[in-house]
Design an enzyme around this catalytic site. Structure first.
Site, PDB file in Angstrom:
ATOM      1  N   CYS A 271       1.097  -1.184   0.123  1.00 54.04           N
ATOM      2  CA  CYS A 271      -0.263   0.091   0.170  1.00 54.04           C
ATOM      3  C   CYS A 271       1.072   1.535   0.186  1.00 54.04           C
ATOM      4  CB  CYS A 271      -0.927   0.211   0.993  1.00 54.04           C
ATOM      5  SG  CYS A 271      -2.057  -1.355   1.459  1.00 54.04           S
TER       6      CYS A 271
ATOM      7  N   CYS B 258     -19.399 -31.270  24.722  1.00 48.79           N
ATOM      8  CA  CYS B 258     -19.778 -29.856  24.453  1.00 48.79           C
ATOM      9  C   CYS B 258     -20.354 -30.568  23.306  1.00 48.79           C
ATOM     10  CB  CYS B 258     -18.861 -29.352  24.018  1.00 48.79           C
ATOM     11  SG  CYS B 258     -17.699 -29.343  23.317  1.00 48.79           S
TER      12      CYS B 258
END
Ligand SMILES: [Zn+2]
Length: 393
Positions: free
Chosen positions: A196, A352
């Site tokens: 950039c 879970c």
């Protein structure tokens, strides 16, 4: 820096309820999601163009611990896009400048300052204290170092890049999806590497990509929606298009093939998305240390003997499928220091969805002196091994 009333990791305070009211109104987030945000630890690598919106939105969202990593100072040329810094910050360290702004945005956030460069040598040490890493680095060396450490530790790597009017964003989380090196196995040669600082960048494109990064982090923490795992979003701001490109694990990827499965969070596609099923045959592990595990089949035998079983998932998951006899006990409560009622000396079995959150729960319980074991593969293994008539998700 400690927050004014963030020491109590239990229920939200009245001021927090007011602050997060627009989140709490979302049924998908609610109090449970907001409390998960508060216990989450996120490292943001780079307090620049992408790090700026990510830090501001994650701070505003109430992420409890935000690490800010950068070794640079604020320059006037940064201000066109790096909105976490102001004109009066030019010359200051980016970490100090961003930390001040984050603290002003939300004093409930614990800020951890890392005024250093992330290298392959330091990456493991830096990432190990976090659940998720956001990669807004401006150079390839840092991106590869973050990717390798995240894969090794099994934490999601939320990654983005911008150049001119274009952006890319994805979530790398092997084995549910590819790691960064699976898709970008080597950096471009330096003379071809876009920068950039040479090619320029439209400032608001950083906000577009940064907003996706922050959204993905919130989704991963709260467990809602479909995470951007196994998909690369490619944004063209001039055409104003977003393309979603499927990306897959590389079979010969040296970075993630032998690494641990993502363990800090149950991430969306979960363990089953690996194309060769490698994840299903691996025991679940956690960053740091192994936890004792029990197979679903052995759990079924133990339950007939009256074993104690905890379900650390969310209610919405329980509504879909559950192991009979399990008692709900949210992971957020364990993280907050609460313990389930039990007889002294009892062995606690924890499950879970697939074994990731239960592994963390077991570590928390064992650190509190409770004899706990994790159900390997979670409720999905129960369905596969014990009762295939049950639904999955
Ligand atoms: Zn890989």
């Amino acid at each position: 820096m400690a927050a004014t009333d963030s020491c109590d990791r239990g229920a939200l305070s009245a001021s927090e309820v007011t602050r997060y009211a627009r989140h709490l109104l979302l049924p998908e987030v609610g109090r449970t999601g907001q409390e998960r945000l508060r216990t989450a630890r996120v490292l943001v690598v780079g307090a620049g163009g992408l790090g700026s919106p990510v830090l501001l939105y994650l701070a505003a969202a109430g992420v409890g611990t935000l690490g800010i990593l950068d070794d640079d100072t604020v320059e006037l040329t940064n201000l066109q896009r790096q909105i976490v810094h102001g004109t009066s910050d030019v010359g200051r360290s980016k970490v100090a400048s961003a930390a001040d702004r984050v603290a002003d945005t939300n004093p409930h956030v614990d800020i951890v300052r890392h005024e250093e460069r992330l290298t392959p040598a330091s990456a493991h040490r830096l990432l190990t204290a976090y659940d998720i890493v956001v990669d807004g680095a401006d150079n390839f060396a840092t991106r590869y170092a973050v990717g390798a450490a995240a894969a090794e530790l099994g934490i999601p790597h939320v990654w983005g890049s911008v150049y001119r009017f274009d952006g890319q964003v994805s979530v790398w989380a092997p084995p549910a999806g590819p790691c960064y090196a699976c898709v970008f196995p080597s950096p471009p040669p330096p003379e071809l590497a876009p920068s950039c600082s040479v090619g320029g960048v439209l400032g608001a494109v950083c906000a577009s990509i940064g907003s996706v990064l922050a959204t993905e982090v919130v989704k991963l923490i709260t467990g809602i929606g479909q995470p951007l795992i196994g998909r690369l979003l490619v944004h063209d701001a001039l055409a104003m298009t977003w393309a979603s490109v499927p990306v897959r694990r590389a079979r010969d990827c040296a970075v993630c093939r032998s690494r641990r499965p993502s363990a800090a969070l149950d991430v969306g596609a979960d363990d089953g998305a690996d194309e060769d099923g490698a994840a299903r045959s691996q025991p679940s592990t956690t960053p740091g240390d192994q936890v004792p595990e029990i197979s679903a089949t052995d759990l079924a035998r133990a339950l007939t003997g009256g074993a104690l079983l905890l379900d650390v998932r969310e209610q919405a998951e329980r509504d879909i499928v559950a192991i009979p006899g399990g008692a709900p006990f949210p992971l957020a409560d364990l993280r907050g220091g609460a313990l389930p009622p039990m007889d002294p000396g009892a062995v606690v079995h924890v499950y879970c969805k697939s074994g990731s959150r239960s592994a963390e729960a077991v570590r928390l319980l064992r650190s509190a002196g409770v004899d706990a074991v994790s159900v390997r593969g979670g409720v999905l293994a129960w369905v596969a091994e014990v009762d295939p008539t049950l639904p999955t998700y």
